[in-house]
Design a protein around this motif. Structure first.
Motif, PDB file in Angstrom:
ATOM      1  N   LEU A   5       9.585   2.846   8.174  1.00  0.00           N
ATOM      2  CA  LEU A   5       9.217   2.863   6.761  1.00  0.00           C
ATOM      3  C   LEU A   5       9.302   1.427   6.275  1.00  0.00           C
ATOM      4  N   ARG A   6       8.222   0.962   5.610  1.00  0.00           N
ATOM      5  CA  ARG A   6       8.161  -0.455   5.255  1.00  0.00           C
ATOM      6  C   ARG A   6       7.613  -0.686   3.857  1.00  0.00           C
ATOM      7  N   LYS A   7       8.032  -1.803   3.266  1.00  0.00           N
ATOM      8  CA  LYS A   7       7.340  -2.391   2.125  1.00  0.00           C
ATOM      9  C   LYS A   7       6.747  -3.704   2.622  1.00  0.00           C
ATOM     10  N   VAL A   8       5.465  -3.909   2.309  1.00  0.00           N
ATOM     11  CA  VAL A   8       4.733  -5.024   2.907  1.00  0.00           C
ATOM     12  C   VAL A   8       4.027  -5.838   1.830  1.00  0.00           C
ATOM     13  N   ASN A   9       4.013  -7.152   2.004  1.00  0.00           N
ATOM     14  CA  ASN A   9       3.164  -8.019   1.194  1.00  0.00           C
ATOM     15  C   ASN A   9       1.746  -7.902   1.756  1.00  0.00           C
ATOM     16  N   PHE A  10       0.864  -7.214   1.029  1.00  0.00           N
ATOM     17  CA  PHE A  10      -0.447  -6.918   1.596  1.00  0.00           C
ATOM     18  C   PHE A  10      -1.302  -8.162   1.797  1.00  0.00           C
TER      19      PHE A  10
END
Length: 342
Positions: free
Chosen positions: A151-156
């Protein structure tokens, strides 16, 4: 003696068989007759009872999936797919219940949409993308494969991983959606999902699936969660207790659309990836009818070709930019696109 015992056993067998053969198991000569060979949304349903023995029928009542209907009814305000018609038929002082299965198709052909690539951004080539969604301007991603699920939060814009947790090796990560600061993440065959705090990634609770077979894709409309399980069905879940309230079945004018995978809620419609296809279906959530199709096949040729490269999967809507972000399993790029009906 052996012959005597044989006759005794045979007699007992016949006796037990005859005792079990009651009137309740006797096949009825009555049956439900439907005039139309195929049915579409908006069609007129006309029902009658086949009565070859000309029995005296005193009363008939009909139901469609448990709701009372008349013998002539218009199929509107109804979801598509497989339905059960039952008829309670009174003959003399006895009432029989008859049933028949029908399928209701969509009454329009899907429109075709073309797309325009606005921007291209980097994406982790090792990510087996299963879920993709923007929340408060931030991009969140769920990936699959056992021992590799995350599960990740990413700088798109840069591809930088801002926050990451790994799932236990036993779980194969699937779709995700975010509602009221909670991340809902599915797993594939474990019949279990997880709920996290969107800010800390702290696991708040787990939940078990209901009648849905597996966990594939999930999205939300701000109130209800919509979950796919790899069939043509999409289940509606209460976000508070995660109970499956009901389901819709996804159909075109020709038949059902199985293998529904990652999903996104966009302007009142469900956009769904179809597993092993590089396209997206646009679905009416009230009926299950497919209203549009987007063919993203050419995008696959624009990413780095390698042995682990897999199909398109991952669709996220950016409401402020009014654009759609799409990627695939082990793709090294995310594409920002605009779509338009042809």
């Amino acid at each position: 003696m052996k012959i005597y015992k044989y006759f005794i056993l045979t007699a007992l067998s016949l006796l037990l068989t005859n005792c079990g053969d009651t009137n309740g198991s006797k096949k009825s000569s009555l049956s439900i007759n439907i005039e139309a060979k195929s049915l579409m949304l908006g069609d007129k349903l006309t029902l009658s009872i086949n009565n070859p023995q000309q029995q005296e029928i005193t009363n008939v009542s009909y139901e469609l999936n448990g709701k009372a209907i008349e013998k002539q009814s218009v199929l509107d305000h109804i979801t598509l797919g497989q339905k059960t018609i039952t008829a309670k038929v009174t003959v003399g002082d006895k009432t029989e219940t008859l049933s028949k299965t029908i399928q209701i198709y969509n009454n329009e052909k899907p429109s075709y949409y073309k797309y325009e690539v606005i921007n291209t951004y980097p994406h982790d080539i090792t990510s087996y993308t299963q879920g993709l969604e923007f929340y408060n301007g931030e991009l969140y991603e769920s990936t699959g494969q056992r021992t590799e699920s995350k599960l990740r939060k990413v700088n798109f814009e840069t591809g930088e991983v801002l926050k990451n947790i790994n799932l236990d090796d036993a779980y194969f990560g699937e779709g995700l959606t975010i509602l009221n600061d909670k991340i809902y993440q599915l797993t594939w065959q474990a019949k279990r999902g997880f709920v996290y705090d969107v800010n800390t990634f702290e696991k708040l609770t787990t939940f078990n699936y209901g009648t849905s077979k597996e966990g594939w894709g999930i999205c939300n409309d701000g109130e209800t969660l919509y979950k796919s399980d790899g069939t043509e069905k999409i289940y509606l879940l209460n976000p508070e207790n995660l109970n499956e309230k009901s389901h819709i079945e996804v159909y075109t004018e020709k038949g059902k659309i199985p293998n529904l995978n990652e999903m996104e809620w966009i302007n009142g419609k469900i956009f769904a990836n179809i597993y092993q296809k590089n396209g997206v279906a646009i679905i009416n959530p009230k009926t299950g009818g497919v209203e549009g199709v987007i063919d993203f096949t050419p995008l696959r040729k624009l990413v780095t070709q390698h042995p682990q490269l897999d199909v398109l999967n991952g669709i996220a809507y950016h409401p402020e930019r009014e654009t759609i972000f799409v990627t695939g399993k082990n793709w090294d790029k995310i594409f920002e696109v605009k779509i338009k009906k042809q």
